[in-house]
Design a protein around this motif. Structure first.
Motif, PDB file in Angstrom:
ATOM      1  N   HIS A   1       3.113  -0.313  -0.377  1.00  0.00           N
ATOM      2  CA  HIS A   1       3.010  -1.743  -0.667  1.00  0.00           C
ATOM      3  C   HIS A   1       2.916  -2.537   0.639  1.00  0.00           C
ATOM      4  CE1 HIS A   1       4.088  -5.598  -2.695  1.00  0.00           C
ATOM      5  NE2 HIS A   1       3.593  -5.011  -3.780  1.00  0.00           N
ATOM      6  N   VAL A   2       3.856  -3.454   0.901  1.00  0.00           N
ATOM      7  CA  VAL A   2       3.754  -4.309   2.086  1.00  0.00           C
ATOM      8  C   VAL A   2       4.023  -3.559   3.390  1.00  0.00           C
ATOM      9  CG1 VAL A   2       4.257  -6.462   0.896  1.00  0.00           C
ATOM     10  CG2 VAL A   2       6.143  -5.086   1.762  1.00  0.00           C
ATOM     11  N   GLU A   3       4.499  -2.326   3.307  1.00  0.00           N
ATOM     12  CA  GLU A   3       4.638  -1.522   4.526  1.00  0.00           C
ATOM     13  C   GLU A   3       3.289  -1.349   5.217  1.00  0.00           C
ATOM     14  OE1 GLU A   3       8.397   1.329   3.164  1.00  0.00           O
ATOM     15  OE2 GLU A   3       6.376   2.163   3.339  1.00  0.00           O
ATOM     16  N   ARG A   4       2.190  -1.476   4.449  1.00  0.00           N
ATOM     17  CA  ARG A   4       0.865  -1.299   5.030  1.00  0.00           C
ATOM     18  C   ARG A   4       0.496  -2.444   5.966  1.00  0.00           C
ATOM     19  NH1 ARG A   4       0.089   1.146  -0.112  1.00  0.00           N
ATOM     20  NH2 ARG A   4      -0.914  -0.624  -1.143  1.00  0.00           N
ATOM     21  N   SER A   5       1.287  -3.521   5.953  1.00  0.00           N
ATOM     22  CA  SER A   5       1.052  -4.606   6.910  1.00  0.00           C
ATOM     23  C   SER A   5       1.647  -4.290   8.276  1.00  0.00           C
ATOM     24  CB  SER A   5       1.660  -5.916   6.386  1.00  0.00           C
ATOM     25  OG  SER A   5       3.084  -5.842   6.365  1.00  0.00           O
ATOM     26  N   LEU A   6       2.389  -3.198   8.369  1.00  0.00           N
ATOM     27  CA  LEU A   6       3.089  -2.859   9.613  1.00  0.00           C
ATOM     28  C   LEU A   6       2.693  -1.484  10.142  1.00  0.00           C
ATOM     29  CD1 LEU A   6       5.380  -3.638  11.635  1.00  0.00           C
ATOM     30  CD2 LEU A   6       6.958  -2.419  10.111  1.00  0.00           C
TER      31      LEU A   6
END
Length: 329
Positions: free
Chosen positions: A132-137
């Protein structure tokens, strides 16, 4: 290879966004685990320098100051932090599985290191698909990051967090005759529904049953003061979230933490001979498989964005992958 292995699953809070202090705390935990006779100690996801909770509770722009601190405290595989932990492993003659945020050139990855009892770096792998939002990091790993390593204790594999709900990745490790599996998790408090302790418990138990292996579930803990700082609203981010445990191939819980909010080291013995009994009944990658009906295609080549051609070399396709490194699998 020994038949009985004493293992330790860590449930603890790293010193958030402080790689040096988290390294020091890891070494202290290694000292304590070794003092209890552990031959293998496993830490949670992204122990160095802590899990990036803000990506779930802050907007991208509001998270920039946290990112800058995180990036400064991410570590490299040849840096002083892993070197210090390798030295501790060698001093105590203990294997260490450690989650860390890896800095490689301009990118960050959610990685795991397996360190041998002589301090050697046996394996490093990256999370294949950040969640999920881990892909932004974090960037993504590739097929070379699905590996099982032969050690004196047995064959050890590792996955991070929700990689455990990827059936094909699980099956890939089963096929490599995995005997001890490290399941690394953050503090399971960001979402009590999607990533709660019960979900992790069920996933780890099913992994042990399917893979006929021992599973060490290691988790971080979210301190109350950090939960208060990062919560999108008062009380919206509960502290704690620890769920350390060790599962046998028949899903028996051999040991588990007594609470989800305190630092604990869960220590128990694993009799690897139990694996043979489990496989007698059902071996999904052996006698219980049906390769005539279903098979897994596993591409373990390492993918790189640039292929260098030296002068005079034969041309090759631009997407030609590099071979995967030797891992003992």
């Amino acid at each position: 290879m020994t038949q009985s292995v004493r293992v330790a699953a860590v449930q603890a809070a790293p010193v958030w966004l402080d790689a040096q202090a988290s390294t020091d705390k890891a070494i202290d935990i290694i000292d304590k685990a070794a003092g209890q006779g552990a031959e293998l100690v496993a830490f949670g996801e992204s122990w160095l320098p802590g899990y990036p909770f803000w990506i779930w509770t802050r907007t991208p722009s509001a998270g920039v100051p946290y990112f800058l601190r995180y990036d400064r405290n991410a570590v490299t595989t040849d840096g002083p932090e892993l070197a210090a932990i390798r030295s501790a492993a060698r001093r105590h003659q203990i294997h260490v599985a450690l989650g860390f945020a890896e800095r490689a050139a301009g990118s960050l990855y959610c990685s795991q290191a397996l360190i041998g009892d002589q301090g050697e770096l046996l394996a490093v792998r990256r999370k294949l698909k950040p969640t999920h939002v881990e892909r932004s990091l974090w960037g993504e790993g590739d097929g070379s990051d699905l590996l099982v390593t032969q050690t004196r204790l047995g064959r050890i594999g590792m996955l991070n967090c929700w990689e455990h709900i990827q059936p094909l990745s699980r099956y890939a490790l089963y096929s490599m005759d995995e005997q001890i599996h490290i399941a690394s998790w953050p503090a399971l408090a960001v979402s009590r529904v999607e990533q709660g302790a019960q979900s992790a418990r069920h996933v780890c138990a099913s992994y042990a049953l399917e893979g006929q292996c021992f599973v060490l579930s290691a988790t971080n803990v979210l301190p109350a003061e950090l939960a208060e700082e990062l919560a999108p609203a008062p009380g919206a981010l509960p502290p704690g979230g620890g769920a350390a445990a060790v599962f046998a191939p028949n899903t028996t819980v051999l040991a588990e933490s007594s609470t989800d909010v305190h630092d604990e080291i869960v220590v128990t013995d694993c009799d690897l001979s139990a694996i043979r009994l489990a496989k007698m009944t059902a071996d999904p990658v052996g006698h219980y498989a049906r390769p005539d009906a279903t098979r897994l295609l596993l591409d373990r080549t390492r993918r790189t964005p640039v292929v260098l051609l030296e002068p005079g070399a034969d041309p090759s396709p631009a997407d030609e992958p590099e071979p995967a490194p030797e891992t003992g699998a």
